[in-house]
Design a protein around this motif. Structure first.
Motif, PDB file in Angstrom:
ATOM      1  N   ILE A  94       0.772  -1.064  -0.210  1.00 18.59           N
ATOM      2  CA  ILE A  94       0.004  -0.080  -0.165  1.00 18.59           C
ATOM      3  C   ILE A  94       0.897   1.222  -0.054  1.00 18.59           C
ATOM      4  O   ILE A  94       1.902   1.482   0.701  1.00 18.59           O
ATOM      5  CB  ILE A  94      -0.945   0.188   1.097  1.00 18.59           C
ATOM      6  CG1 ILE A  94      -1.576  -1.343   1.346  1.00 18.59           C
ATOM      7  CG2 ILE A  94      -1.859   1.290   1.284  1.00 18.59           C
ATOM      8  CD1 ILE A  94      -2.699  -1.632   0.225  1.00 18.59           C
ATOM      9  N   GLU A  95       0.508   1.992  -0.975  1.00 19.63           N
ATOM     10  CA  GLU A  95       1.356   3.317  -0.815  1.00 19.63           C
ATOM     11  C   GLU A  95       0.406   4.352  -1.138  1.00 19.63           C
ATOM     12  O   GLU A  95      -0.824   4.334  -1.805  1.00 19.63           O
ATOM     13  CB  GLU A  95       2.207   3.497  -2.073  1.00 19.63           C
ATOM     14  CG  GLU A  95       3.231   2.842  -2.078  1.00 19.63           C
ATOM     15  CD  GLU A  95       4.182   2.554  -2.937  1.00 19.63           C
ATOM     16  OE1 GLU A  95       4.098   3.018  -4.034  1.00 19.63           O
ATOM     17  OE2 GLU A  95       5.401   1.936  -2.847  1.00 19.63           O
ATOM     18  N   GLY A  96       0.360   5.662  -0.560  1.00 18.41           N
ATOM     19  CA  GLY A  96      -0.563   6.763  -0.776  1.00 18.41           C
ATOM     20  C   GLY A  96      -1.154   7.281   0.490  1.00 18.41           C
ATOM     21  O   GLY A  96      -0.404   7.366   1.662  1.00 18.41           O
ATOM     22  N   THR A  97      -2.306   7.686   0.648  1.00 10.56           N
ATOM     23  CA  THR A  97      -2.816   8.159   1.675  1.00 10.56           C
ATOM     24  C   THR A  97      -4.175   7.319   2.227  1.00 10.56           C
ATOM     25  O   THR A  97      -4.862   6.710   1.306  1.00 10.56           O
ATOM     26  CB  THR A  97      -3.491   9.505   1.800  1.00 10.56           C
ATOM     27  OG1 THR A  97      -4.589   9.519   0.434  1.00 10.56           O
ATOM     28  CG2 THR A  97      -2.349  10.395   1.331  1.00 10.56           C
ATOM     29  N   VAL A  98      -4.420   6.963   3.345  1.00 14.15           N
ATOM     30  CA  VAL A  98      -5.347   6.260   3.764  1.00 14.15           C
ATOM     31  C   VAL A  98      -6.144   6.593   5.011  1.00 14.15           C
ATOM     32  O   VAL A  98      -5.805   7.242   5.780  1.00 14.15           O
ATOM     33  CB  VAL A  98      -4.938   4.763   4.302  1.00 14.15           C
ATOM     34  CG1 VAL A  98      -5.894   3.817   5.175  1.00 14.15           C
ATOM     35  CG2 VAL A  98      -4.099   3.787   3.313  1.00 14.15           C
ATOM     36  N   ALA A 109       3.068  -7.362   5.495  1.00 10.83           N
ATOM     37  CA  ALA A 109       2.471  -6.339   4.578  1.00 10.83           C
ATOM     38  C   ALA A 109       3.245  -5.116   4.575  1.00 10.83           C
ATOM     39  O   ALA A 109       4.045  -4.777   5.362  1.00 10.83           O
ATOM     40  CB  ALA A 109       1.058  -6.162   5.174  1.00 10.83           C
ATOM     41  N   THR A 110       3.149  -4.661   3.259  1.00 13.65           N
ATOM     42  CA  THR A 110       4.055  -3.237   3.455  1.00 13.65           C
ATOM     43  C   THR A 110       2.915  -1.904   3.180  1.00 13.65           C
ATOM     44  O   THR A 110       2.030  -1.975   2.353  1.00 13.65           O
ATOM     45  CB  THR A 110       4.853  -3.131   1.844  1.00 13.65           C
ATOM     46  OG1 THR A 110       5.795  -4.284   1.833  1.00 13.65           O
ATOM     47  CG2 THR A 110       5.631  -1.841   1.640  1.00 13.65           C
ATOM     48  N   PHE A 111       3.347  -1.375   4.122  1.00 20.26           N
ATOM     49  CA  PHE A 111       2.311  -0.145   4.337  1.00 20.26           C
ATOM     50  C   PHE A 111       3.127   1.253   4.394  1.00 20.26           C
ATOM     51  O   PHE A 111       3.440   1.596   5.299  1.00 20.26           O
ATOM     52  CB  PHE A 111       1.431  -0.424   5.764  1.00 20.26           C
ATOM     53  CG  PHE A 111       0.331   0.787   5.963  1.00 20.26           C
ATOM     54  CD1 PHE A 111      -0.639   0.711   5.270  1.00 20.26           C
ATOM     55  CD2 PHE A 111       0.724   1.708   6.806  1.00 20.26           C
ATOM     56  CE1 PHE A 111      -1.880   1.458   5.312  1.00 20.26           C
ATOM     57  CE2 PHE A 111      -0.431   2.641   7.015  1.00 20.26           C
ATOM     58  CZ  PHE A 111      -1.677   2.384   6.326  1.00 20.26           C
TER      59      PHE A 111
END
Length: 135
Positions: A94-98, A109-111
């Motif tokens: 996951i890349e970006g904004t959450v 997991a890659t966060f």
């Protein structure tokens, strides 16, 4: 003989049949649906649903996703807005904004995202430093 027609059956309509983007499919564009969505292919665009979004192990989304729940095994890059539970499997990237209410992350997991956790009413559970305590 095998049928029991006297029993009433509960039918729950969750906005229709679940939708699926297959493994060897690439889509550019926006998707709006009331049903659940599973992506095993590639999507370059936005998804808005009142259901659940599942990104399979080979799936990838680049864009904005707005949903109630999400299970991610594959890749995501963009803005992810989940009103309830976001579940990241060990293979997720996951890349970006959450923005999420609840977050479950499996080891591995890659966060790489900035994350805002909100309460059930959509407000942040975080109180500002100069804000007086509510009674």
């Amino acid at each position: 003989m095998f049928s029991d027609k006297s029993k009433p059956r509960d039918v729950v309509d969750m906005g229709g049949q679940p939708n699926r983007i297959g493994k060897n499919t690439q889509i550019k564009g926006d998707i709006i649906s009331e049903a659940d969505f599973r992506i095993d292919g590639k999507l370059d665009g936005n998804v808005k649903t009142s259901g659940k979004v599942v990104i399979g192990k080979d799936g990838y989304i680049h864009g904005k996703v707005e949903c109630v729940n999400a299970d991610i095994e594959g890749g995501f890059n963009g803005e992810l807005l989940v009103t309830d539970l976001l579940s990241l499997k060990s293979s997720a990237v996951i890349e970006g904004t959450v923005s999420v209410s609840k977050l479950a992350v499996e080891p591995g997991a890659t966060f790489n995202a900035s994350c805002i956790m909100k309460g059930k009413n959509g407000a942040s559970n975080f109180k500002k430093a100069n804000e007086p305590a509510k009674s």
